[in-house]
Write an enzyme that holds these catalytic residues in place. Structure first.
Site, PDB file in Angstrom:
ATOM      1  N   ALA A  16      28.637 -29.041  44.145  1.00 58.89           N
ATOM      2  CA  ALA A  16      28.970 -27.933  45.042  1.00 58.89           C
ATOM      3  C   ALA A  16      29.809 -28.527  46.162  1.00 58.89           C
ATOM      4  CB  ALA A  16      27.706 -27.280  45.595  1.00 58.89           C
ATOM      5  N   GLY A  31      32.637 -27.187  47.360  1.00 62.22           N
ATOM      6  CA  GLY A  31      33.089 -26.133  48.271  1.00 62.22           C
ATOM      7  C   GLY A  31      34.585 -26.190  48.521  1.00 62.22           C
ATOM      8  N   CYS A  40      36.237 -18.198  42.493  1.00 62.75           N
ATOM      9  CA  CYS A  40      36.202 -18.062  43.944  1.00 62.75           C
ATOM     10  C   CYS A  40      35.761 -16.670  44.329  1.00 62.75           C
ATOM     11  CB  CYS A  40      37.604 -18.267  44.506  1.00 62.75           C
ATOM     12  SG  CYS A  40      37.952 -19.966  44.726  1.00 62.75           S
ATOM     13  N   ILE A  63      36.489 -24.531  30.094  1.00 64.59           N
ATOM     14  CA  ILE A  63      35.767 -23.715  31.045  1.00 64.59           C
ATOM     15  C   ILE A  63      35.677 -24.392  32.417  1.00 64.59           C
ATOM     16  CG2 ILE A  63      34.297 -22.643  29.287  1.00 64.59           C
ATOM     17  CD1 ILE A  63      32.043 -24.556  30.077  1.00 64.59           C
ATOM     18  N   THR A  84      32.908 -24.820  35.677  1.00 64.16           N
ATOM     19  CA  THR A  84      31.490 -25.217  35.592  1.00 64.16           C
ATOM     20  C   THR A  84      30.559 -24.007  35.444  1.00 64.16           C
ATOM     21  OG1 THR A  84      31.424 -25.222  37.994  1.00 64.16           O
ATOM     22  CG2 THR A  84      31.827 -27.332  36.902  1.00 64.16           C
ATOM     23  N   GLY A 129      29.939 -31.887  32.421  1.00 63.71           N
ATOM     24  CA  GLY A 129      29.534 -33.055  31.633  1.00 63.71           C
ATOM     25  C   GLY A 129      29.064 -32.665  30.239  1.00 63.71           C
ATOM     26  N   GLY A 146      32.794 -31.424  29.286  1.00 64.57           N
ATOM     27  CA  GLY A 146      31.998 -32.505  28.707  1.00 64.57           C
ATOM     28  C   GLY A 146      32.729 -33.427  27.766  1.00 64.57           C
TER      29      GLY A 146
HETATM   30  C1  LIG Z   1      33.112 -32.796  41.251  1.00 67.58           C
HETATM   31  C2  LIG Z   1      33.848 -31.687  40.581  1.00 67.58           C
HETATM   32  C3  LIG Z   1      34.801 -30.967  41.293  1.00 67.58           C
HETATM   33  C4  LIG Z   1      35.491 -29.913  40.691  1.00 67.58           C
HETATM   34  N1  LIG Z   1      36.444 -29.236  41.413  1.00 67.58           N
HETATM   35  C5  LIG Z   1      37.162 -28.259  40.814  1.00 67.58           C
HETATM   36  C6  LIG Z   1      38.223 -27.610  41.515  1.00 67.58           C
HETATM   37  O1  LIG Z   1      38.525 -27.930  42.666  1.00 67.58           O
HETATM   38  N2  LIG Z   1      38.902 -26.629  40.858  1.00 67.58           N
HETATM   39  C7  LIG Z   1      38.637 -26.271  39.572  1.00 67.58           C
HETATM   40  O2  LIG Z   1      39.312 -25.401  39.028  1.00 67.58           O
HETATM   41  N3  LIG Z   1      37.646 -26.889  38.883  1.00 67.58           N
HETATM   42  C8  LIG Z   1      36.907 -27.868  39.467  1.00 67.58           C
HETATM   43  N4  LIG Z   1      35.918 -28.505  38.753  1.00 67.58           N
HETATM   44  C9  LIG Z   1      35.650 -28.125  37.358  1.00 67.58           C
HETATM   45  C10 LIG Z   1      36.376 -29.038  36.376  1.00 67.58           C
HETATM   46  O3  LIG Z   1      37.769 -28.976  36.542  1.00 67.58           O
HETATM   47  C11 LIG Z   1      36.012 -28.683  34.912  1.00 67.58           C
HETATM   48  O4  LIG Z   1      36.408 -27.357  34.667  1.00 67.58           O
HETATM   49  C12 LIG Z   1      34.531 -28.805  34.623  1.00 67.58           C
HETATM   50  O5  LIG Z   1      33.971 -29.863  35.348  1.00 67.58           O
HETATM   51  C13 LIG Z   1      34.228 -28.994  33.132  1.00 67.58           C
HETATM   52  O6  LIG Z   1      34.784 -30.194  32.621  1.00 67.58           O
HETATM   53  P1  LIG Z   1      33.977 -31.598  32.537  1.00 67.58           P
HETATM   54  O7  LIG Z   1      32.662 -31.321  31.893  1.00 67.58           O
HETATM   55  O8  LIG Z   1      34.881 -32.499  31.754  1.00 67.58           O
HETATM   56  O9  LIG Z   1      33.800 -32.067  33.946  1.00 67.58           O
HETATM   57  C14 LIG Z   1      35.211 -29.571  39.344  1.00 67.58           C
HETATM   58  C15 LIG Z   1      34.266 -30.300  38.629  1.00 67.58           C
HETATM   59  C16 LIG Z   1      33.585 -31.348  39.216  1.00 67.58           C
HETATM   60  C17 LIG Z   1      32.571 -32.112  38.413  1.00 67.58           C
END
Ligand SMILES: Cc1cc2nc3c(=O)[nH]c(=O)nc-3n(C[C@H](O)[C@H](O)[C@H](O)COP(=O)(O)O)c2cc1C
Ligand SMILES: Cc1cc2nc3c(=O)[nH]c(=O)nc-3n(C[C@H](O)[C@H](O)[C@H](O)COP(=O)(O)OP(=O)(O)OC[C@H]3O[C@@H](n4cnc5c(N)ncnc54)[C@H](O)[C@@H]3O)c2cc1C
Ligand code: FES
Lengths: 260, 304
Positions: free
Chosen positions: B70, B72, B130, B191, B193, B217, B244
């Site tokens: 989170a 923000g 958002c 996707i 999160t 993840g 993930g």
């Molecule tokens: C620490 C963190 C910050 C993230 N910040 C953003 C963001 O600023 N904008 C956005 O569209 N997605 C953001 N995400 C989501 C990721 O871009 C991604 O959609 C999501 O984590 C799924 O992929 P992953 O499992 O490979 O991390 C963030 C994810 C993480 C873990």
């Protein structure tokens, strides 16, 4: 900062739940500064998933080795404790902003629990720079206390404090330190690391002592390199408050700038 | 020789591997750990019109095979980005994808307008996770009408490739993808999160400063693969798949489910060289399987 494969040279349990891990990695040994940390890949799979941060507790540039001291508290540190001589460990480092020694003699290091790790490295390097160094080191009881003298050259004055009085002075670290102040100790500057409640008490007391004081803070981390903004702590500077990253601007901060 | 080249709408990519927004900063933090020019494209962290300070800590916590965050949307704002970050990013010879967000349609539109014509921005990605402050805080990405109208407004100011990044926190992502397509999006990313919470049982309170966060993840991967699979059946737009991805096989799952490109987020934290490793792994897989063009694999899991 680099990603390195470090060779485990030695690992042993130095007191209950406390491990000393010596790694062979010349680049880290030559570049790490007191206060900096390594971000370790503790397993190969997805549980635990994220890397774990550990302060550098000492280096030996000549032999290319670097030392960590860690307490076994969960799955990640459990895996670390199972490493054996000859294993390889994936490290990112050295990371973060180191301590800066700026103030007058003597330097006083205030360490609670595992917080002693970065202060041992700092104490050793200040001693080598010709400074007078005191270490106040507190833990719950004798069993939880690290044999810190093993990790320091003679010269650092060590004051132990245990909450049950089994070793050193009886009481918590801040009380024992206050007693030393009453008896005439006049620190030039303070460096503290340990549990947040202890740091809060010390920072609060320091509003009376008004000594230069640096603290090393902890926060949960993901990337460890400044990319994710996950390790934020609230800092006040020039009348403004803003979030800074423990992994980048920290882990060392001026105590007066932290919003406790 | 197998080719990793791919195309998402008008955008040509040398490889299908992108960074996931928010996990790679503006790229500079990882520059000493890898050759950034080996990335298929760099998706930078979401920026907003004005700087945002972000959520109170703790901002993240590990969960089984994943993590909750989170943050923000802490970011330095458009002006700082244009003055300080963009000039550095323009020197990289890889496509730069800019993620934007706002609290009102007008903020998104103002960002698109300011960025239109800036050299070096290959595409805009709309972060739709958002809250719309004018509509009682409902997320743009969870309401078909809000989402369609928002994409349309941005489309009016942005002539380049437009990516709509969907949130999985809805009953049916497909309806929202249709709304994005009708509004004029060129690409769907999925996707973002999945909302989740951890309770600190010693304090008897939610652990995160924001109380809840977004799960990412390996834990989310099967959910994400299913969403990409469903989107591929339902819409014609190219898809950027993520959620993930830790290794080559994970990336292949998304590609076979229908993704023309994939993004790595949480995987970068664990192994900063995840993207270069997958890039090499995909190439090896294709050569071994006698596949010349990545497009032969896109959607391969669907019966033709
Ligand atoms: C620490 C963190 C910050 C993230 N910040 C953003 C963001 O600023 N904008 C956005 O569209 N997605 C953001 N995400 C989501 C990721 O871009 C991604 O959609 C999501 O984590 C799924 O992929 P992953 O499992 O490979 O991390 C963030 C994810 C993480 C873990
Ligand atoms: C910059 C920095 C430097 C650090 N340096 C050191 C060091 O030199 N030596 C060291 O031992 N640790 C150090 N830590 C803390 C260390 O990173 C954590 O203890 C470790 O990540 C825990 O991992 P785990 O998987 O074993 O525990 P987790 O599974 O993450 O946690 C298990 C349990 O332990 C608790 N826990 C987690 N962290 C701590 C903690 N710090 N103290 C007490 N309980 C905790 C959790 O609340 C949980 O209940 C440092 C942290 C930071 C941010
Ligand atoms: S842990 Fe990612 S910014 Fe500090």
């Amino acid at each position: 900062m680099k990603q390195c494969q470090a060779l485990v040279q030695e690992i042993n349990e130095v007191s209950s739940y406390f491990y000393c891990l010596t790694l062979e990695e010349p680049y880290l040994a030559q570049t790490a500064q007191p206060g900096q940390f390594l971000h370790l890949r503790v397993g190969n799979g997805i549980a635990p998933l994220l890397r774990r941060p550990f302060s550098v507790a000492g280096t030996s540039p000549a032999t290319g080795t670097i030392r960590l001291l860690f307490r076994r508290v969960g799955a990640g540190t459990e895996l670390l404790s199972c490493l054996r001589k000859g294993d390889w460990l994936d490290c990112l480092g050295p990371l973060g902003t180191p301590f800066s020694a700026v103030g007058k003699d003597p330097a006083v290091l205030l360490a609670g629990g595992a917080g002693v790790a970065p202060l041992l490295f700092l104490g050793e390097s200040m001693l080598n720079a010709g400074k007078n160094v005191h270490l106040f080191y507190g833990a719950a009881d004798a069993k939880a206390l690290l044999p810190v003298d093993r990790f320091l050259s003679p010269g650092v004055l060590i004051h132990f404090a245990t909450e049950d009085g089994s070793v050193g002075e009886h009481g918590n670290l801040s009380d024992v330190f206050k007693l030393a102040l009453d008896k005439g100790l006049a620190p030039g500057e303070l460096f503290a690391c340990g549990p947040l409640p202890l740091l809060r008490v010390l920072a609060n007391e320091n509003r009376r002592w008004v000594l230069p004081m640096q603290v090393s803070l902890e926060e949960n981390m993901a990337c460890g390199v400044g990319a994710c903004q996950g390790c934020a702590v609230l800092i006040k500077k020039d009348g403004e408050t803003l979030y800074k990253r423990v992994c980048r601007e920290g882990p060392v901060f001026n105590s007066s700038e932290v919003v406790w | 020789m197998s080719s990793l080249k791919t195309r998402i709408a008008k955008l040509e990519l040398e490889t299908p591997l992108l960074t996931a927004s928010g996990t790679f900063g503006f790229g500079d933090e990882y520059a000493s750990l890898m050759n950034l020019e080996g990335l298929g494209g760099l998706v930078v962290k979401t920026i907003t019109l004005l700087p945002r300070s972000g959520n109170p800590p703790p901002r993240l916590v590990e969960t089984p095979a994943g993590m909750l965050n989170a943050i923000g949307l802490q970011n330095p704002g458009l002006q700082h980005f244009l003055e300080k970050e963009l000039p550095l990013l323009q020197n990289l010879h890889i496509p730069l994808i800019l993620s934007i967000a706002g609290e009102t349609e007008e903020e998104y539109a103002a960002l698109a307008e300011a960025l239109e014509g800036c050299t070096g921005i290959a595409a805009l990605e709309l972060n739709l996770s958002c809250p719309n402050v004018k509509k009682g805080g409902i997320l743009f990405g969870t309401d078909i009408v809000l989402l369609g109208s928002l994409v349309e407004k941005v489309r009016a100011h942005w002539t380049g490739t437009l990516i709509a990044k969907l949130t999985p926190n809805v009953t049916d992502v497909v309806h929202l993808a249709h709304a994005a397509a009708r509004g004029g999006a060129d690409v769907i990313a999925a996707i973002n999160t999945i909302r989740g919470m951890v309770i600190d049982i010693t304090k008897r309170r939610p652990l995160l400063g924001n109380r809840f966060g977004g799960l990412s993840g390996p834990a989310v991967r099967p959910v994400a693969v299913k969403i990409v699979y469903d989107l591929y059946e339902a819409i014609k737009l190219p898809i950027i798949g993520m959620g993930g991805i830790m290794n080559t096989n994970d990336a292949l799952q998304f590609i076979m489910a229908g993704a023309s490109a994939v993004a790595v987020g949480t995987g970068n934290f664990v192994e900063p060289r995840t993207i270069p490793q997958i890039t090499a792994g995909l190439k090896e897989y294709m050569e071994k399987s006698g596949i010349k063009d990545l497009h032969e694999l896109v959607g391969a899991a669907h019966e033709s």
